[in-house]
Design a protein around this motif. Structure first.
Motif, PDB file in Angstrom:
ATOM      1  N   VAL A 266       1.001  -1.256  -0.106  1.00 54.84           N
ATOM      2  CA  VAL A 266       0.021   0.168  -0.097  1.00 54.84           C
ATOM      3  C   VAL A 266       0.813   1.232   0.177  1.00 54.84           C
ATOM      4  CG1 VAL A 266      -1.656   1.561   1.173  1.00 54.84           C
ATOM      5  CG2 VAL A 266      -2.029  -0.946   0.927  1.00 54.84           C
TER       6      VAL A 266
ATOM      7  N   GLY B 266      -4.922   1.771   4.389  1.00 54.11           N
ATOM      8  CA  GLY B 266      -5.568   2.178   3.151  1.00 54.11           C
ATOM      9  C   GLY B 266      -6.375   3.427   3.162  1.00 54.11           C
TER      10      GLY B 266
ATOM     11  N   VAL C 228      -7.342  -2.750  -2.984  1.00 54.75           N
ATOM     12  CA  VAL C 228      -7.109  -2.386  -1.534  1.00 54.75           C
ATOM     13  C   VAL C 228      -8.532  -2.442  -0.501  1.00 54.75           C
ATOM     14  CG1 VAL C 228      -6.021  -0.754  -0.011  1.00 54.75           C
ATOM     15  CG2 VAL C 228      -5.017  -1.411  -2.056  1.00 54.75           C
ATOM     16  N   SER C 229      -9.392  -1.760  -1.358  1.00 56.94           N
ATOM     17  CA  SER C 229     -10.696  -1.710  -0.448  1.00 56.94           C
ATOM     18  C   SER C 229     -11.217  -2.834  -0.301  1.00 56.94           C
ATOM     19  CB  SER C 229     -11.622  -0.662  -1.133  1.00 56.94           C
ATOM     20  OG  SER C 229     -12.871  -0.471  -0.476  1.00 56.94           O
TER      21      SER C 229
END
Length: 317
Positions: free
Chosen positions: A30, A76, A59-60
């Motif tokens: 990330v 995030g 990522v979510s």
């Protein structure tokens, strides 16, 4: 046709997306995505921008389906916030606002579930990559100078984006990205500039005078016929610009530069720095010394962390 550098960037993003699925590499991936976003998104082609959004959406998705630890969600959330500032497509901004809201809600719920030592332990359990190792302590906040450097890098990339044969930029949203970056940079500078002034007087923040004890202990040497040969014949006091001669006295700073004592004292009282190399002497101002040491440590840690992250990125090129 995409350039080789852009194809390499797409491959790097694809590799980072794969790393998101591994718990031990999620936060590092990330962080690398965020770095690439700030550096490359303003000048990216439409297809590369779509890939950025797809990776960030991934990522979510992974956060919502796999991970609950606060460190993952904080990483995030920070990525989503930066992306929301850069991306201008309405649909993408709506999704990113939703991701930010979900991350904040998750962290809020976690804060309510944990109390005292449990919360401290949970929120501190997010080390960062430093000199090739994952630390125990959380990553220190980025200093203002680094935030501003990243913003200026992204802004420069946006302003130098190639134009089409008609003289227009390929993607109209680029102007929105530029405006967002400009606004962030102005806000950052607005927060920083007042800090360089002291007591609202409008003058620059002064360096406290050197400690009297330190100055009193600086070695003083009498220049004699015997030791004059050890001094360069053209050697001079950098303050008065007079050459050292037999019968003079020389006072040496910790940085090994030498000056006439009668020249050095008023200079140190006013500037507290070596006239030659700007080395500062210790002061009696505890708050100033503490702040200076903390800033030095923060900068060293940030540089080490940045180098380690870049080293990790190169492994996947």
């Amino acid at each position: 046709m995409a350039s080789k550098s852009e194809e390499d960037l797409k491959q790097k993003l694809t590799d980072l997306q794969k790393q998101l699925g591994k718990k031990q590499s999620f936060e590092t991936a990330v962080s690398s995505i965020k770095t690439l976003l700030l550096e490359s998104y303003p000048s990216a082609s439409p297809s590369l921008r779509k890939l950025f959004f797809a990776v960030i959406s991934r990522v979510s998705t992974i956060l919502k389906t796999r991970y609950t630890a606060p460190g993952f969600w904080i990483a995030g959330r920070d990525l989503f916030i930066d992306a929301e500032c850069l991306m201008s497509a309405p649909v993408e901004k709506d999704h990113l606002r939703s991701y930010i809201s979900q991350a904040k809600q998750h962290l809020h719920e976690l804060e309510n579930q944990l109390e005292g030592p449990e919360l401290a332990a949970a929120t501190s359990n997010r080390g960062y990559l430093f000199e090739g190792h994952l630390t125990v302590d959380p990553e220190p906040p980025q200093p203002d100078w680094l935030i501003q450097t990243n913003l200026m890098t992204a802004l420069a990339a946006s302003l130098t984006r190639p134009v089409s044969s008609e003289g227009q930029q390929e993607d109209p949203s680029t102007s929105d990205v530029t405006n967002n970056l400009m606004q962030q940079l102005v806000e950052s500078l607005d927060n920083t500039i007042p800090m360089i002034f002291e007591d609202g007087t409008g003058g620059p923040r002064a360096v406290p005078p050197a400690s009297k004890e330190v100055v009193a202990n600086l070695p003083v040497l009498d220049i004699t016929e015997e030791n004059i040969t050890k001094i360069d014949k053209d050697s001079e006091c950098a303050i008065c610009k007079e050459n050292f001669v037999v019968g003079d006295k020389m006072q040496e700073l910790p940085c090994k530069h030498k000056f006439h004592p009668q020249c050095l004292k008023p200079w140190l009282d006013e500037t507290n720095s070596c006239p030659t190399c700007r080395h500062e002497l210790r002061t009696d101002d505890h708050a100033y010394e503490t702040r200076k040491e903390r800033e030095k440590e923060d900068e060293e840690e940030r540089k080490g962390a940045a180098n380690a992250v870049r080293g990790g990125e190169y492994m996947y090129v």
